[in-house]
Design a protein around this motif. Sequence first.
Motif, PDB file in Angstrom:
ATOM      1  N   GLU A   1       0.948  -0.727   0.037  1.00 55.99           N
ATOM      2  CA  GLU A   1      -0.063   0.011  -0.058  1.00 55.99           C
ATOM      3  C   GLU A   1       0.860   1.364   0.164  1.00 55.99           C
TER       4      GLU A   1
ATOM      5  N   LEU B   1       2.508   2.090  -3.121  1.00 53.40           N
ATOM      6  CA  LEU B   1       1.697   3.291  -4.297  1.00 53.40           C
ATOM      7  C   LEU B   1       1.408   3.881  -4.116  1.00 53.40           C
ATOM      8  N   ASP B   2       1.590   4.570  -2.503  1.00 56.38           N
ATOM      9  CA  ASP B   2       1.760   5.359  -2.241  1.00 56.38           C
ATOM     10  C   ASP B   2       2.492   6.896  -2.911  1.00 56.38           C
ATOM     11  N   ILE B   3       3.461   6.344  -2.581  1.00 59.25           N
ATOM     12  CA  ILE B   3       5.096   6.917  -3.010  1.00 59.25           C
ATOM     13  C   ILE B   3       5.189   6.897  -4.699  1.00 59.25           C
ATOM     14  N   ARG B   4       5.072   5.972  -5.171  1.00 58.24           N
ATOM     15  CA  ARG B   4       4.894   6.054  -6.661  1.00 58.24           C
ATOM     16  C   ARG B   4       3.921   6.888  -7.035  1.00 58.24           C
ATOM     17  N   SER B   5       3.144   7.137  -5.995  1.00 57.58           N
ATOM     18  CA  SER B   5       2.627   8.224  -6.799  1.00 57.58           C
ATOM     19  C   SER B   5       2.102   9.562  -7.403  1.00 57.58           C
ATOM     20  N   MET B   6       3.413   9.997  -5.827  1.00 60.96           N
ATOM     21  CA  MET B   6       4.101  11.288  -5.330  1.00 60.96           C
ATOM     22  C   MET B   6       5.310  11.608  -5.238  1.00 60.96           C
TER      23      MET B   6
ATOM     24  N   GLU C   1       7.721  11.546  -8.790  1.00 64.11           N
ATOM     25  CA  GLU C   1       7.881  12.793  -9.652  1.00 64.11           C
ATOM     26  C   GLU C   1       7.801  14.054  -9.120  1.00 64.11           C
ATOM     27  N   SER C   2       7.014  15.189  -8.101  1.00 64.46           N
ATOM     28  CA  SER C   2       7.327  15.618  -7.721  1.00 64.46           C
ATOM     29  C   SER C   2       7.465  15.879  -6.274  1.00 64.46           C
ATOM     30  N   SER C   3       7.560  14.651  -5.751  1.00 63.66           N
ATOM     31  CA  SER C   3       7.639  15.144  -3.912  1.00 63.66           C
ATOM     32  C   SER C   3       8.374  13.782  -3.249  1.00 63.66           C
TER      33      SER C   3
ATOM     34  N   GLY D   1      -1.723  16.716  -4.955  1.00 67.39           N
ATOM     35  CA  GLY D   1      -1.239  16.173  -3.674  1.00 67.39           C
ATOM     36  C   GLY D   1      -0.757  15.046  -3.397  1.00 67.39           C
ATOM     37  N   GLY D   2      -0.768  15.233  -1.987  1.00 60.43           N
ATOM     38  CA  GLY D   2      -0.902  13.679  -1.240  1.00 60.43           C
ATOM     39  C   GLY D   2      -2.271  13.250  -1.366  1.00 60.43           C
ATOM     40  N   VAL D   3      -1.331  12.007  -1.474  1.00 60.18           N
ATOM     41  CA  VAL D   3      -2.978  10.907  -1.933  1.00 60.18           C
ATOM     42  C   VAL D   3      -3.415   9.796  -1.309  1.00 60.18           C
TER      43      VAL D   3
ATOM     44  N   ASN E   1       0.658  12.396 -13.655  1.00 60.55           N
ATOM     45  CA  ASN E   1       1.220  13.321 -12.081  1.00 60.55           C
ATOM     46  C   ASN E   1       0.661  14.526 -12.586  1.00 60.55           C
TER      47      ASN E   1
ATOM     48  N   ILE F   1       0.977  19.121 -13.593  1.00 64.52           N
ATOM     49  CA  ILE F   1       2.567  18.499 -14.664  1.00 64.52           C
ATOM     50  C   ILE F   1       2.123  17.398 -15.905  1.00 64.52           C
TER      51      ILE F   1
ATOM     52  N   GLY G   1      -2.797   4.709  -3.014  1.00 65.66           N
ATOM     53  CA  GLY G   1      -2.691   5.884  -4.634  1.00 65.66           C
ATOM     54  C   GLY G   1      -2.926   6.320  -5.496  1.00 65.66           C
ATOM     55  N   GLY G   2      -1.931   7.196  -6.005  1.00 66.38           N
ATOM     56  CA  GLY G   2      -2.780   7.853  -7.460  1.00 66.38           C
ATOM     57  C   GLY G   2      -2.031   7.048  -8.592  1.00 66.38           C
ATOM     58  N   ALA G   3      -3.210   6.305  -8.676  1.00 70.17           N
ATOM     59  CA  ALA G   3      -3.142   5.608 -10.303  1.00 70.17           C
ATOM     60  C   ALA G   3      -2.743   5.929 -11.627  1.00 70.17           C
TER      61      ALA G   3
ATOM     62  N   GLY H   1      -0.579   9.032 -10.666  1.00 74.49           N
ATOM     63  CA  GLY H   1       0.497   9.490 -10.420  1.00 74.49           C
ATOM     64  C   GLY H   1      -0.456  11.042  -9.343  1.00 74.49           C
ATOM     65  N   SER H   2       0.770  11.267  -8.994  1.00 70.18           N
ATOM     66  CA  SER H   2      -0.261  13.091  -7.966  1.00 70.18           C
ATOM     67  C   SER H   2       0.871  13.641  -8.459  1.00 70.18           C
ATOM     68  N   CYS H   3       0.806  14.984  -7.875  1.00 67.50           N
ATOM     69  CA  CYS H   3       1.816  16.210  -7.664  1.00 67.50           C
ATOM     70  C   CYS H   3       1.924  16.770  -6.764  1.00 67.50           C
ATOM     71  N   ARG H   4       2.858  17.927  -6.388  1.00 66.55           N
ATOM     72  CA  ARG H   4       3.048  18.620  -5.517  1.00 66.55           C
ATOM     73  C   ARG H   4       2.874  19.943  -6.805  1.00 66.55           C
TER      74      ARG H   4
END
Lengths: 420, 420
Positions: A169, A172-177, A179-181, B12-14, B44, B47, B73-75, B77-80
């Motif tokens: 779990e 999956l969270d960090i994989r989403s984040m 790119e920019s975090s 943002g944070g997922v 992401n 972005i 998570g964000g399937a 990709g997310s971003c800050r």
Amino acid sequence: MAIKNAFYAQSGGVTAVINASACGVIETARKHPDQIGKVYAGRNGIIGALREELIDTSEESDDAIRALMHTPGGAFGSCRYKMKNLTENRREYERLVEVFRAHDIGYFFYNGGGDSQDTAFKVSQIADKMGYPITCIGVPKTVDNDLPFTDCCPGFGSVAKYVATSTLEASLDIRSMCESSTKVFILEVMGRHAGWIAAAGGLAGNGRDEPPHIILFPEIPFEREAFLARVEQSVKDYGYCVVVASEGAQYEDGRFVADAGGKDAFGHTQLGGVAPTLANMVKQALGYKFHWAVADYLQRAARHIASATDVEQAYTVGQKAVEMALAGKQAVMPIIVREQSSPYRWHIGEAPLSEVANQEKKMPIHYISDDGFGITEDCREYLQPLIEGEAFPPFENGIPKVAHLKNVLAEKKLKTPFEV
Amino acid sequence: MAIKNAFYAQSGGVTAVINASACGVIETARKHPDQIGKVYAGRNGIIGALREELIDTSEESDDAIRALMHTPGGAFGSCRYKMKNLTENRREYERLVEVFRAHDIGYFFYNGGGDSQDTAFKVSQIADKMGYPITCIGVPKTVDNDLPFTDCCPGFGSVAKYVATSTLEASLDIRSMCESSTKVFILEVMGRHAGWIAAAGGLAGNGRDEPPHIILFPEIPFEREAFLARVEQSVKDYGYCVVVASEGAQYEDGRFVADAGGKDAFGHTQLGGVAPTLANMVKQALGYKFHWAVADYLQRAARHIASATDVEQAYTVGQKAVEMALAGKQAVMPIIVREQSSPYRWHIGEAPLSEVANQEKKMPIHYISDDGFGITEDCREYLQPLIEGEAFPPFENGIPKVAHLKNVLAEKKLKTPFEV
């Protein structure tokens, strides 16, 4: 055969399923009223016997006892208390005999890990050496998975499932984040002496390309440069890096990685945590944004994500312990014998307490990949069945429903208190 | 009405349920092929729009999209990444218009918290100020529960359920151990600015006699002596003390408790963790054996213990966002409106993005008990329905089964790359 009462106690660090073993003991005892009278549970383990604090489980309804199946922690209280040898502290053994005699206790079931089985073995010597007849059976338990003879230890499978699930779990969270975090996530898990629990994190992924990218085992000396190089490579290859670190990760010279030698503002030594230590190391060397988690008690108390296999085994060792006692066995412990891994088949065997006590089962080195950062297929084959099956507890008001025992103490029969 | 494509992105944070919102958006869009063509997901977040990295979700099967319901998570990709104002950085907005025009995008759905709704609002201004017609709808999400107007934020209920469950489970563990071992357990949870998540720990027990015995909120200035006195009192009264501490716990002067000012062996500032800092404080002052855990990403990724209420709300705000767009709304966000707490009833309303952006909803001070260490009945009434219901994911090989999307990028149509 005369009816005798039984004493059952929980010892050492508790688990998500130790109460399932208690349930197995008590339910099975209740099926044999012609041989077993009451089951007294020690309040806080063996300490309860020494203090004559005996919880009368006959006061609990069948439903309350059944609810132990889905209640984490130790319902009667556990202890960290190691008894000395009979020759070194005869006073304690004499007290046990006094208490057992006063409450007509003929069966002793002790539910714990290596140290606790040592205690169970010592108590079994009362029969021979002090002339008080008592049947002693160990009931295995430990998240550390380090008891010898048994293929696995009740308690371990559920921690393993928790760690594998949490690793998946969080990955999956960090994989989403990433790119920019946050680019590096470190999960610290239990296992001061052996990497069994950390290894379970490896079940979250399959193959080197899937997280966790790094597992740190106590068995493999920690090398800062190799670790940092692998972190950097993972971030380059995948954009992020997930690390599962055993609290017991240590340098070649035996120093724990968590002993960072830090001081707080008052000059006091900072008590570590391998995860924050590694996170700071990564930040200093590579500059990556990181997050870290320390699962601590959450992992071993997480009954909500217990392994059904583990729950079943925990119950069964409790049940079999009673059956062994009734079959006239002495100073043995039921063990889990694996017949095959896939599909998983196991049965209950037995091991002598004299040989169980104080032996630690290490993780075989061929369970760790050559680079020292992952698990092998052999390890996966061993671990996989232990986390299988879900055994969700009932929920009420959004949280797990747990047993509420009355825990009524039996009336004391001895005049003197006893200091432990 | 011409068919237009849609753009959806996570920001943002997922959370454990942001993908359920994605599922709501995509499934609802698929029901309206006469109005919405493809749904492109930003790789992401925003972005992906700026870089023209558009994931073509039409390549995903209905089953794969449905699997988002149980995937944390964000399937995509997310971003800050916070966009400046149109006047400050016109170049970025021109780029968005270029990309949207190239891919015939007429709908913009942005899934995030306060900062992200600010971005969504700014993008909505493209329509008026740059003459490119686009319908912009925000989709609320944040574990921090700090968006205005909406009664709660999708993502929060699941963290709350995780924290309440973990607090309960760990409390049963330490209660078992406290007689001869650990007496204080500290769980650190998220919430740098508001105590919503810490408050959820309060749902583990009922009344002052049940753990957690102490909750530390960012809203209440931390006082070392009062804290230590309460820890000592709890250990005296109950034998142990369970603390749920917000990462944002701070002194009167605004210094975070986690900023212990410690240095590691190399003289580098140690990056805190409020839990280990408090644990050391307790050890120094009272000498109690302690354990601490930092849940970090585990809490917001814990889809395995998600709240069914939260999953449903997350899906629904995604669904309603699309329906609002199709109904011709502009620059709004679906919000959750509570009708009553018990039995819980809610419906979807809407709020203008212009007012959502950059406003933070604080926890009402009457949700915190007078002594500052617990939650009130009002708070309990508010929180309770949000954690209710279980929505376990399917499991495979002992771990949760998650969506595996192809995440195929649409062919780029623009000649120039764009640096973000």
